[in-house]
Design a protein around this motif. Structure first.
Motif, PDB file in Angstrom:
ATOM      1  N   UNK A 168       0.860  -1.182   0.000  1.00  0.00           N
ATOM      2  CA  UNK A 168       0.000   0.000   0.000  1.00  0.00           C
ATOM      3  C   UNK A 168       0.901   1.238   0.000  1.00  0.00           C
ATOM      4  N   UNK A 169       0.743   2.071  -1.024  1.00  0.00           N
ATOM      5  CA  UNK A 169       1.562   3.277  -1.112  1.00  0.00           C
ATOM      6  C   UNK A 169       0.686   4.518  -1.248  1.00  0.00           C
ATOM      7  N   UNK A 170       1.082   5.570  -0.545  1.00  0.00           N
ATOM      8  CA  UNK A 170       0.429   6.876  -0.675  1.00  0.00           C
ATOM      9  C   UNK A 170       1.477   7.843  -1.196  1.00  0.00           C
ATOM     10  N   UNK A 171       1.103   8.648  -2.183  1.00  0.00           N
ATOM     11  CA  UNK A 171       2.047   9.619  -2.733  1.00  0.00           C
ATOM     12  C   UNK A 171       1.284  10.863  -3.133  1.00  0.00           C
ATOM     13  N   UNK A 172       1.926  12.003  -2.938  1.00  0.00           N
ATOM     14  CA  UNK A 172       1.183  13.233  -3.160  1.00  0.00           C
ATOM     15  C   UNK A 172       1.849  14.208  -4.085  1.00  0.00           C
ATOM     16  N   UNK A 173       2.601  13.704  -5.022  1.00  0.00           N
ATOM     17  CA  UNK A 173       3.314  14.656  -5.838  1.00  0.00           C
ATOM     18  C   UNK A 173       3.511  14.206  -7.257  1.00  0.00           C
ATOM     19  N   UNK A 174       4.737  13.703  -7.517  1.00  0.00           N
ATOM     20  CA  UNK A 174       5.089  13.441  -8.912  1.00  0.00           C
ATOM     21  C   UNK A 174       4.590  12.106  -9.446  1.00  0.00           C
ATOM     22  N   UNK A 175       3.954  11.302  -8.562  1.00  0.00           N
ATOM     23  CA  UNK A 175       3.355  10.058  -9.037  1.00  0.00           C
ATOM     24  C   UNK A 175       4.335   9.089  -9.670  1.00  0.00           C
ATOM     25  N   UNK A 176       5.560   9.048  -9.132  1.00  0.00           N
ATOM     26  CA  UNK A 176       6.519   8.070  -9.676  1.00  0.00           C
ATOM     27  C   UNK A 176       7.024   7.163  -8.560  1.00  0.00           C
ATOM     28  N   UNK A 177       6.238   6.144  -8.239  1.00  0.00           N
ATOM     29  CA  UNK A 177       6.579   5.292  -7.090  1.00  0.00           C
ATOM     30  C   UNK A 177       7.466   4.110  -7.449  1.00  0.00           C
ATOM     31  N   UNK A 178       8.125   4.155  -8.628  1.00  0.00           N
ATOM     32  CA  UNK A 178       8.861   2.977  -9.099  1.00  0.00           C
ATOM     33  C   UNK A 178       9.889   2.441  -8.118  1.00  0.00           C
ATOM     34  N   UNK A 179      10.689   3.324  -7.548  1.00  0.00           N
ATOM     35  CA  UNK A 179      11.739   2.862  -6.630  1.00  0.00           C
ATOM     36  C   UNK A 179      11.117   2.279  -5.363  1.00  0.00           C
ATOM     37  N   UNK A 180      10.002   2.862  -4.917  1.00  0.00           N
ATOM     38  CA  UNK A 180       9.317   2.345  -3.715  1.00  0.00           C
ATOM     39  C   UNK A 180       8.824   0.928  -3.977  1.00  0.00           C
ATOM     40  N   UNK A 181       8.258   0.710  -5.153  1.00  0.00           N
ATOM     41  CA  UNK A 181       7.732  -0.624  -5.486  1.00  0.00           C
ATOM     42  C   UNK A 181       8.879  -1.622  -5.571  1.00  0.00           C
ATOM     43  N   UNK A 182       9.974  -1.230  -6.210  1.00  0.00           N
ATOM     44  CA  UNK A 182      11.115  -2.152  -6.336  1.00  0.00           C
ATOM     45  C   UNK A 182      11.675  -2.545  -4.968  1.00  0.00           C
ATOM     46  N   UNK A 211       1.079 -10.004  -5.816  1.00  0.00           N
ATOM     47  CA  UNK A 211       0.531  -9.867  -7.164  1.00  0.00           C
ATOM     48  C   UNK A 211      -0.130  -8.506  -7.303  1.00  0.00           C
ATOM     49  N   UNK A 212      -0.431  -8.156  -8.540  1.00  0.00           N
ATOM     50  CA  UNK A 212      -0.864  -6.778  -8.792  1.00  0.00           C
ATOM     51  C   UNK A 212      -2.160  -6.440  -8.063  1.00  0.00           C
ATOM     52  N   UNK A 213      -3.021  -7.432  -7.856  1.00  0.00           N
ATOM     53  CA  UNK A 213      -4.288  -7.158  -7.159  1.00  0.00           C
ATOM     54  C   UNK A 213      -4.048  -6.756  -5.704  1.00  0.00           C
ATOM     55  N   UNK A 214      -2.916  -7.177  -5.173  1.00  0.00           N
ATOM     56  CA  UNK A 214      -2.602  -6.840  -3.778  1.00  0.00           C
ATOM     57  C   UNK A 214      -1.678  -5.636  -3.671  1.00  0.00           C
ATOM     58  N   UNK A 215      -1.621  -4.864  -4.738  1.00  0.00           N
ATOM     59  CA  UNK A 215      -0.844  -3.624  -4.745  1.00  0.00           C
ATOM     60  C   UNK A 215      -1.821  -2.457  -4.866  1.00  0.00           C
ATOM     61  N   UNK A 216      -1.887  -1.630  -3.832  1.00  0.00           N
ATOM     62  CA  UNK A 216      -2.860  -0.525  -3.809  1.00  0.00           C
ATOM     63  C   UNK A 216      -2.105   0.802  -3.755  1.00  0.00           C
ATOM     64  N   UNK A 217      -2.382   1.658  -4.734  1.00  0.00           N
ATOM     65  CA  UNK A 217      -1.679   2.936  -4.822  1.00  0.00           C
ATOM     66  C   UNK A 217      -2.677   4.085  -4.736  1.00  0.00           C
ATOM     67  N   UNK A 218      -2.379   5.045  -3.877  1.00  0.00           N
ATOM     68  CA  UNK A 218      -3.140   6.293  -3.833  1.00  0.00           C
ATOM     69  C   UNK A 218      -2.119   7.397  -4.112  1.00  0.00           C
ATOM     70  N   UNK A 219      -2.061   7.833  -5.349  1.00  0.00           N
ATOM     71  CA  UNK A 219      -0.893   8.601  -5.805  1.00  0.00           C
ATOM     72  C   UNK A 219      -1.109  10.100  -5.902  1.00  0.00           C
ATOM     73  N   UNK A 220      -2.300  10.585  -5.603  1.00  0.00           N
ATOM     74  CA  UNK A 220      -2.549  12.032  -5.734  1.00  0.00           C
ATOM     75  C   UNK A 220      -3.076  12.599  -4.423  1.00  0.00           C
ATOM     76  N   UNK A 221      -2.438  12.251  -3.338  1.00  0.00           N
ATOM     77  CA  UNK A 221      -2.970  12.676  -2.037  1.00  0.00           C
ATOM     78  C   UNK A 221      -2.882  14.189  -1.836  1.00  0.00           C
TER      79      UNK A 221
END
Ligand SMILES: Cc1cc2nc3c(=O)[nH]c(=O)nc-3n(C[C@H](O)[C@H](O)[C@H](O)COP(=O)(O)O)c2cc1C
Length: 194
Positions: free
Chosen positions: A119-133, A147-157
Motif C-alpha cells: 500500500x503506497x500513498x504519494x502526493x506529488x510526482x506520481x513516480x513510485x517505481x523505486x518504492x515498489x522495487x 501480485x498486482x491485485x494486492x498492490x494498492x496505490x493512492x498517488x494524488x494525495x
C-alpha cells in the motif's frame, strides 16, 4: 490467520493511516502493526554476527517480524523521493540475517510462504517505481508473494486525500476480503532454494 503490518509513515493520522484503518476494518483474524518510525527497530549496522550464526544479535522489536508467525504481511508507506521512507528501509535492512544465513552458513533460513500486500500513498510526482522495487525486495526476503491485485496505490494525495480516494479504498476492501478468505496467492517462488 495473522496479518503483520509494517507501517512506514511518520503521520499517525495521515494517508497511509487512513488506508490501513480501512484495511483493518475488513480484516478477520489477528492483526499486528509495527511502526518503522516509532516501533523501536534499529537499522542493520553490518556487524556480521549473522555471518557466524543464524539470526540477528540486535534484540528489539524486529523480534515480531522474525517470529514469522503470520500468513500475510502488509508493507504500507508514503512515497518519499520516489522510494520508501528511510526508517522502513532501515527495518528492511535487518533482513540481511536471512541472506547471510543462506550465503555464509549454507543454512536454509527461509521464512514460510506468505501473501504480500503493498500500500503506497504519494502526493506529488506520481513516480513510485523505486518504492515498489524496494518493497518487492523486502517481500522476497520475507518469502511473500505479491501480485498486482494486492498492490494498492493512492498517488494524488495532494489533491485527493487517501481517505477520499474511492478507487484505492475499494481496492483495499478487495484485499481485505481476499486475505480474510485466507488465500495464499503465489505466481512463482520469489525466494528459490539456495
Ligand atoms: C520528505 C517527503 C518526500 C516526498 N516525496 C514524494 C515523492 O517523491 N513523490 C510523491 O509523489 N510524493 C512525495 N511526498 C508526498 C507524500 O508521499 C504524501 O504526502 C503522502 O500522502 C504522505 O503519506 P502519509 O500521510 O501516510 O505520511 C513526499 C513527502 C515528504 C514529506
Amino acid at each position: 490467520m495473522k496479518t503483520l503490518i509494517l507501517n512506514g509513515s511518520p503521520r499517525r493520522s495521515g494517508d497511509t493511516a487512513a488506508l490501513l484503518a480501512r484495511l483493518r476494518r475488513g480484516l478477520r483474524g489477528e492483526v499486528t502493526e509495527i511502526s518503522a518510525y516509532y516501533g523501536g527497530i534499529a537499522p542493520c549496522v553490518d556487524c556480521r554476527e549473522c555471518w557466524k550464526r543464524r539470526g540477528c544479535v540486535t534484540d528489539d522489536a524486529m523480534r515480531g517480524v522474525y517470529a514469522d508467525d503470520y500468513s500475510a504481511v502488509v508493507i504500507a508507506s508514503p512515497v518519499y523521493m520516489s522510494g520508501l521512507t528511510g526508517p522502513l528501509i532501515n527495518l528492511g535492512s535487518r533482513f540481511q540475517a536471512y541472506y547471510a544465513a543462506r550465503r555464509f552458513l549454507r543454512d536454509p533460513f527461509v521464512p514460510r510462504e506468505k501473501t504480500g500486500v503493498l500500500i503506497l500513498a504519494a502526493g506529488g510526482d506520481g513516480s513510485p517505481g523505486a518504492a515498489i522495487d524496494t518493497a518487492k525486495c523486502m517481500f522476497r526476503y520475507m518469502n511473500a508473494s505479491l501480485d498486482s491485485a494486492n498492490t494498492v496505490l493512492s498517488l494524488r494525495t495532494d489533491t485527493l486525500p487517501a481517505e477520499r480516494d474511492e478507487n484505492a479504498l475499494a481496492a483495499i476492501d478487495a484485499v481485505a476480503a481476499r486475505l480474510s478468505a485466507n488465500a495464499l496467492t503465489r505466481d512463482k517462488p520469489l525466494f528459490p532454494p539456495a
